[in-house]
Write a protein that holds these residues in place. Sequence first.
Motif, PDB file in Angstrom:
ATOM      1  N   LEU A  14       0.807  -1.147  -0.053  1.00  0.00           N
ATOM      2  CA  LEU A  14      -0.019   0.107  -0.043  1.00  0.00           C
ATOM      3  C   LEU A  14       0.826   1.199  -0.141  1.00  0.00           C
ATOM      4  O   LEU A  14       0.552   2.352  -0.757  1.00  0.00           O
ATOM      5  CB  LEU A  14      -0.962  -0.001   1.231  1.00  0.00           C
ATOM      6  CG  LEU A  14      -2.076  -1.084   1.217  1.00  0.00           C
ATOM      7  CD1 LEU A  14      -2.895  -1.028   2.573  1.00  0.00           C
ATOM      8  CD2 LEU A  14      -2.866  -0.870  -0.031  1.00  0.00           C
ATOM      9  N   VAL A  36      -1.339   5.682   3.856  1.00  0.00           N
ATOM     10  CA  VAL A  36      -1.670   4.304   4.538  1.00  0.00           C
ATOM     11  C   VAL A  36      -2.115   4.522   5.785  1.00  0.00           C
ATOM     12  O   VAL A  36      -1.291   5.313   6.635  1.00  0.00           O
ATOM     13  CB  VAL A  36      -0.581   3.395   4.143  1.00  0.00           C
ATOM     14  CG1 VAL A  36      -1.021   2.075   4.887  1.00  0.00           C
ATOM     15  CG2 VAL A  36      -0.220   3.312   2.850  1.00  0.00           C
ATOM     16  N   LEU A 170      -5.430   2.429   2.033  1.00  0.00           N
ATOM     17  CA  LEU A 170      -5.134   3.561   1.368  1.00  0.00           C
ATOM     18  C   LEU A 170      -6.249   4.656   1.747  1.00  0.00           C
ATOM     19  O   LEU A 170      -7.453   4.245   1.481  1.00  0.00           O
ATOM     20  CB  LEU A 170      -5.194   3.403  -0.074  1.00  0.00           C
ATOM     21  CG  LEU A 170      -4.276   2.674  -1.038  1.00  0.00           C
ATOM     22  CD1 LEU A 170      -4.226   2.447  -2.624  1.00  0.00           C
ATOM     23  CD2 LEU A 170      -2.679   3.542  -0.694  1.00  0.00           C
ATOM     24  N   ASN A 304      -8.571  -1.142  -0.473  1.00  0.00           N
ATOM     25  CA  ASN A 304      -7.643  -2.106  -0.018  1.00  0.00           C
ATOM     26  C   ASN A 304      -7.414  -2.944  -1.303  1.00  0.00           C
ATOM     27  O   ASN A 304      -8.235  -2.777  -2.501  1.00  0.00           O
ATOM     28  CB  ASN A 304      -7.872  -3.122   0.911  1.00  0.00           C
ATOM     29  CG  ASN A 304      -6.771  -3.891   1.422  1.00  0.00           C
ATOM     30  OD1 ASN A 304      -5.813  -3.475   1.232  1.00  0.00           O
ATOM     31  ND2 ASN A 304      -7.166  -4.612   2.413  1.00  0.00           N
ATOM     32  N   THR A 305      -6.197  -3.527  -1.572  1.00  0.00           N
ATOM     33  CA  THR A 305      -5.783  -4.116  -2.694  1.00  0.00           C
ATOM     34  C   THR A 305      -6.657  -5.757  -2.527  1.00  0.00           C
ATOM     35  O   THR A 305      -6.658  -6.330  -1.714  1.00  0.00           O
ATOM     36  CB  THR A 305      -4.595  -4.432  -3.034  1.00  0.00           C
ATOM     37  OG1 THR A 305      -4.059  -4.883  -1.566  1.00  0.00           O
ATOM     38  CG2 THR A 305      -3.791  -3.276  -3.312  1.00  0.00           C
TER      39      THR A 305
END
Length: 315
Positions: A14, A36, A170, A304-305
């Motif tokens: 992130l 972050v 993020l 978020n990823t």
Amino acid sequence: MMQSQKFTLSPPSLEELAKALQAPLAANFEQSAVSVVPCPDLREAPFGLATAGLSGDEKVADVGGQPNLFPRPRLGAIWSMTDIARAMEMDPGRGGLLGAGAGPFHVVGQNCELAPNLSWRDGLDNVDNRTRYVEIDCANGAVHVAQSSSVDCALMVNLFGSSGDPGPVLKITAKRRKGAEKSFAECIRKGLHAAYGDSQTISLGGVFLVKSGRATYHVMPDFPSEAELPFKDRGEVDKWLTYHDFDGPIMCLSVLHSSDPGKAMGLRMEHTHCYSTTGAQTGGHYHYEAEEGGEYIEYEGYFNTAKAIYRVDRP
């Protein structure tokens, strides 16, 4: 039986993504910041999500797609989002989904937009469903927003799934656009693509607030009559949609991808559905900042990823 294709992702940290996004956001907005942070409790106002956070077992799904709408709607394309969670190999003990899709017309009584927002604990049959749908009043053309009684969706849906745990995310804020990109979500997506190209796919899911200012949304009306079908092309579909400019605050649930892995999965690259945080009858499919009100536009988002993409029942 759902047909599912899985693609495993290995996203950067992130912190790296935050650095990559700073320049494109700064170029497009007079004020912006990417950092972050620990995820705020997204169950609390103004978000009202069904999960506290966006962490743990992070995945995205692209189910169905726009080809299910034209040249004529495929009314058999209906899914339960809990069944989709199973197709995503999510933990049946606990988790949550959010995103954007087409609503359960067979339950609502007409075609509509859907903003999925649900979680489960102790099994996928024990669902906290905070999903909203947005429809057009057939009598007067007014927009109506209501909580869904169903976990079904239709035609197409893009979902971000996670365990719903607290964790780092993020945080992206932006205020007063100055650049050419009018969509907050597309600014983020294009910024990621500029940094990573087609060689590495970054998929994000999360929420953002249109805190102030005015944005443009579409809401699908009810399905055309058989006499009005088929849609001849995508342009006819766009003309069929109804468009509305609404003032914030409005909460948006979003899934986006920097690229389509190998350009082979037929992904919808960005999909965002929204509804008012104040109970106002406003919302729909987010497009971009409206022609008027941009000088007041302000966004705040948390993302978020994903670690995997599931392409389910591709048309």
